[in-house]
Design a protein around this motif. Structure first.
Motif, PDB file in Angstrom:
ATOM      1  N   GLY A 274      -3.172  59.036  51.845  1.00  0.00           N
ATOM      2  CA  GLY A 274      -1.782  59.445  52.038  1.00  0.00           C
ATOM      3  C   GLY A 274      -1.507  60.826  51.494  1.00  0.00           C
ATOM      4  O   GLY A 274      -2.414  61.562  51.093  1.00  0.00           O
ATOM      5  N   GLY A 275      -0.219  61.183  51.481  1.00  0.00           N
ATOM      6  CA  GLY A 275       0.189  62.480  50.980  1.00  0.00           C
ATOM      7  C   GLY A 275       1.488  62.376  50.209  1.00  0.00           C
ATOM      8  O   GLY A 275       1.870  61.287  49.752  1.00  0.00           O
ATOM      9  N   VAL A 276       2.176  63.487  50.091  1.00  0.00           N
ATOM     10  CA  VAL A 276       3.411  63.551  49.319  1.00  0.00           C
ATOM     11  C   VAL A 276       4.427  62.522  49.805  1.00  0.00           C
ATOM     12  O   VAL A 276       5.120  61.880  49.014  1.00  0.00           O
ATOM     13  CB  VAL A 276       4.008  64.967  49.381  1.00  0.00           C
ATOM     14  CG1 VAL A 276       5.433  64.986  48.852  1.00  0.00           C
ATOM     15  CG2 VAL A 276       3.137  65.946  48.588  1.00  0.00           C
ATOM     16  N   ALA A 277       4.520  62.331  51.112  1.00  0.00           N
ATOM     17  CA  ALA A 277       5.516  61.403  51.670  1.00  0.00           C
ATOM     18  C   ALA A 277       5.338  59.986  51.150  1.00  0.00           C
ATOM     19  O   ALA A 277       6.311  59.219  51.083  1.00  0.00           O
ATOM     20  CB  ALA A 277       5.444  61.413  53.194  1.00  0.00           C
ATOM     21  N   ALA A 278       4.116  59.639  50.756  1.00  0.00           N
ATOM     22  CA  ALA A 278       3.848  58.272  50.289  1.00  0.00           C
ATOM     23  C   ALA A 278       4.019  58.112  48.789  1.00  0.00           C
ATOM     24  O   ALA A 278       3.837  57.006  48.263  1.00  0.00           O
ATOM     25  CB  ALA A 278       2.433  57.867  50.703  1.00  0.00           C
ATOM     26  N   HIS A 279       4.372  59.193  48.077  1.00  0.00           N
ATOM     27  CA  HIS A 279       4.576  59.080  46.630  1.00  0.00           C
ATOM     28  C   HIS A 279       5.778  58.174  46.369  1.00  0.00           C
ATOM     29  O   HIS A 279       6.827  58.331  47.001  1.00  0.00           O
ATOM     30  CB  HIS A 279       4.808  60.464  46.018  1.00  0.00           C
ATOM     31  CG  HIS A 279       4.612  60.495  44.536  1.00  0.00           C
ATOM     32  ND1 HIS A 279       5.492  59.902  43.654  1.00  0.00           N
ATOM     33  CD2 HIS A 279       3.629  61.046  43.766  1.00  0.00           C
ATOM     34  CE1 HIS A 279       5.066  60.097  42.409  1.00  0.00           C
ATOM     35  NE2 HIS A 279       3.923  60.791  42.467  1.00  0.00           N
ATOM     36  N   PRO A 280       5.648  57.218  45.450  1.00  0.00           N
ATOM     37  CA  PRO A 280       6.727  56.242  45.254  1.00  0.00           C
ATOM     38  C   PRO A 280       7.956  56.770  44.520  1.00  0.00           C
ATOM     39  O   PRO A 280       9.021  56.135  44.554  1.00  0.00           O
ATOM     40  CB  PRO A 280       6.052  55.141  44.424  1.00  0.00           C
ATOM     41  CG  PRO A 280       4.951  55.856  43.672  1.00  0.00           C
ATOM     42  CD  PRO A 280       4.464  56.913  44.611  1.00  0.00           C
ATOM     43  N   ASP A 281       7.851  57.899  43.868  1.00  0.00           N
ATOM     44  CA  ASP A 281       8.966  58.400  43.047  1.00  0.00           C
ATOM     45  C   ASP A 281       9.733  59.507  43.765  1.00  0.00           C
ATOM     46  O   ASP A 281       9.261  60.093  44.736  1.00  0.00           O
ATOM     47  CB  ASP A 281       8.437  58.934  41.713  1.00  0.00           C
ATOM     48  CG  ASP A 281       7.742  57.860  40.896  1.00  0.00           C
ATOM     49  OD1 ASP A 281       8.059  56.668  41.116  1.00  0.00           O
ATOM     50  OD2 ASP A 281       6.893  58.210  40.055  1.00  0.00           O
ATOM     51  N   GLY A 282      10.902  59.820  43.246  1.00  0.00           N
ATOM     52  CA  GLY A 282      11.691  60.927  43.748  1.00  0.00           C
ATOM     53  C   GLY A 282      12.404  60.625  45.042  1.00  0.00           C
ATOM     54  O   GLY A 282      12.425  59.487  45.539  1.00  0.00           O
ATOM     55  N   GLU A 283      12.980  61.675  45.618  1.00  0.00           N
ATOM     56  CA  GLU A 283      13.774  61.549  46.848  1.00  0.00           C
ATOM     57  C   GLU A 283      13.116  62.344  47.970  1.00  0.00           C
ATOM     58  O   GLU A 283      12.711  63.486  47.778  1.00  0.00           O
ATOM     59  CB  GLU A 283      15.182  62.094  46.595  1.00  0.00           C
ATOM     60  CG  GLU A 283      16.067  62.120  47.829  1.00  0.00           C
ATOM     61  CD  GLU A 283      17.369  62.866  47.595  1.00  0.00           C
ATOM     62  OE1 GLU A 283      18.161  62.973  48.558  1.00  0.00           O
ATOM     63  OE2 GLU A 283      17.588  63.357  46.461  1.00  0.00           O
ATOM     64  N   ALA A 284      13.016  61.726  49.137  1.00  0.00           N
ATOM     65  CA  ALA A 284      12.500  62.428  50.308  1.00  0.00           C
ATOM     66  C   ALA A 284      13.590  63.324  50.879  1.00  0.00           C
ATOM     67  O   ALA A 284      14.732  62.890  51.054  1.00  0.00           O
ATOM     68  CB  ALA A 284      12.047  61.427  51.363  1.00  0.00           C
TER      69      ALA A 284
END
Length: 424
Positions: A274-284
């Motif tokens: 995966g990449g940044v989009a799949a990171h569980p934290d923060g806001e997309a």
């Protein structure tokens, strides 16, 4: 003054046009050597090759490959190989020219070169990728060699690709030539510290620049575009120094987290494909919102041409560290200068990779290898000393760090050109 036919009609925002603009800006600061400046505006040699391969299904496909040697006045060519569907001759020309400046800026005995194949490697099997790499290596074997031109990894290429290139070249000349490429696997003559060298250079120059402008790294907010080898390594080192990464962007998406991202989670996501989009934290957020993030340090570590005038007006950072090659267009540079945003340019900021490539090349010739601590110590000293000289040049002439880097580098390149003279 004549203009080379192949350069007529260069698009205003092309990488080559950006490079030419940067050269024009340095002319007032190189004195009598300005006589030779046209040398910098023409690649010494550009090779376009056809790369035919048999696919796994038995069909034959043709790919277009390039190797450009921009300037060899200070030594053999040095520069990466990229496999990307958007590779063009003009892009490779610009990247080779930036390598000429980069190697001179840190005092390495190299000229500048670059290469690539217009291909989407994700659409090839591992055996197709190997056949393509080997055929390309044979085609450019006319002009590469340990004392002629030394390729290295770049976008979508890695140690395995370099191993195939080294083996192909070695088979063609009848003896093992480990020094024909750098960025190789360790057990084939690669150097410790090479994988993280470019990102480490971004961190070292950023740390020194922050100290000079009075920016404390403790608690400093960092935004990173491109979380590949360069961006992720730089991010990790800044976090270790007390910073927090508050924004990340890659081809999968953009996420913002004012509290700071856990980079261990990012590594886990990347390991799973995966990449940044799949990171569980923060806001997309949408991609353009990345340029509005409130931060102290911005690291564009993706591809060239990212920061135009409009985006430069939106950037909130005090300092931009160019991990990528050519991420800022000339008009973006002007806006950032007017707004008082410090730009540490690519031609010094990301020179850590080519510096450790030089160490690898030297180690291959001597068959004597250094420890990673020795590599990092040598790298840090070269980067710190080079930035200090560039900073002093910028202060003396009241110019940007980019123009100062070009001034230091171009003086070295053109002095070599002058002293070598013209043949015949």
């Amino acid at each position: 003054m004549s203009t080379p036919l192949s350069f007529v009609g260069t698009a205003p925002h092309s990488p080559w046009a950006t490079y030419l603009s940067q050269v024009d800006r340095v002319v007032p600061y190189i004195g009598h050597l300005a006589k030779w400046v046209e040398t910098l505006k023409r690649p010494k040699r550009a090779l376009i090759v056809d790369v035919p391969i048999e696919m796994d299904d038995g069909s034959v496909r043709h790919f277009e490959g390039y190797r450009v040697q921009h300037n060899l006045s200070r030594g053999p060519g040095k520069g990466g190989i990229r496999f990307h569907p958007d590779v063009t001759l003009e892009e490779v020309m610009a990247l080779s020219a930036w390598m000429t400046v980069k190697t001179a800026a840190v005092g390495l005995p190299f000229g500048g070169a670059k290469g690539g194949i217009r291909v989407d490697p994700s659409q090839l099997s591992i055996k197709e990728l190997e056949r393509m790499t080997r055929r390309y290596t044979s085609e450019i074997g006319l002009i590469i060699g340990p004392q002629r031109d030394i390729p290295a990894p770049d976008v979508n290429t890695n140690a395995q690709v370099m191993a195939w290139m080294m083996d192909t070249y070695s088979m063609n000349i009848g003896s093992t030539a480990t020094g024909v490429v750098t960025g190789k696997p360790i057990h084939l003559g690669g150097s410790l510290g090479r994988v993280k060298a470019t990102g480490r250079g971004v961190f070292v120059t950023g740390r020194e620049a922050a100290r000079r402008i009075g920016l404390s790294l403790q608690g400093a907010r960092v935004a990173v575009q491109g979380l590949g080898n360069v961006g992720s390594t730089a991010a990790e080192l800044f976090v270790a120094a007390g910073c927090k990464v508050v924004a990340m962007q890659d081809h999968t998406g953009t996420r913002v987290n004012p509290k700071g991202f856990d980079l261990d989670k990012l590594r886990a996501v990347q390991s799973a494909g995966g990449g940044v989009a799949a990171h569980p934290d923060g806001e997309a957020v949408d991609a353009e919102s990345f340029w509005d993030v409130d931060c102290d340090i911005l690291i564009p570590a993706a591809l060239e041409g990212q920061i135009d005038a409009a985006r430069a007006n939106r950037i909130q950072a005090r300092m931009v560290l160019e991990g990528a090659n050519g991420p800022t267009l000339p008009e973006g540079d002007d806006v950032l200068r007017e707004r008082g945003v410090l730009v540490v340019p690519d031609v010094i900021c990301n020179a850590g990779g080519v510096t450790v490539s030089y160490f690898e090349w030297v180690q291959d010739f001597s068959s004597f290898f250094w420890t990673e601590d020795e590599i990092n110590a040598r790298l840090d000293k070269i980067m710190i000393d080079a930035l200090a000289q560039i900073w002093n040049t910028a202060d003396r002439h009241q110019i940007t760090l980019r123009t100062a880097t070009f001034a230091v580098a171009c003086e070295r390149i053109l002095m070599s050109r002058q002293e070598r003279g013209l043949y015949p």
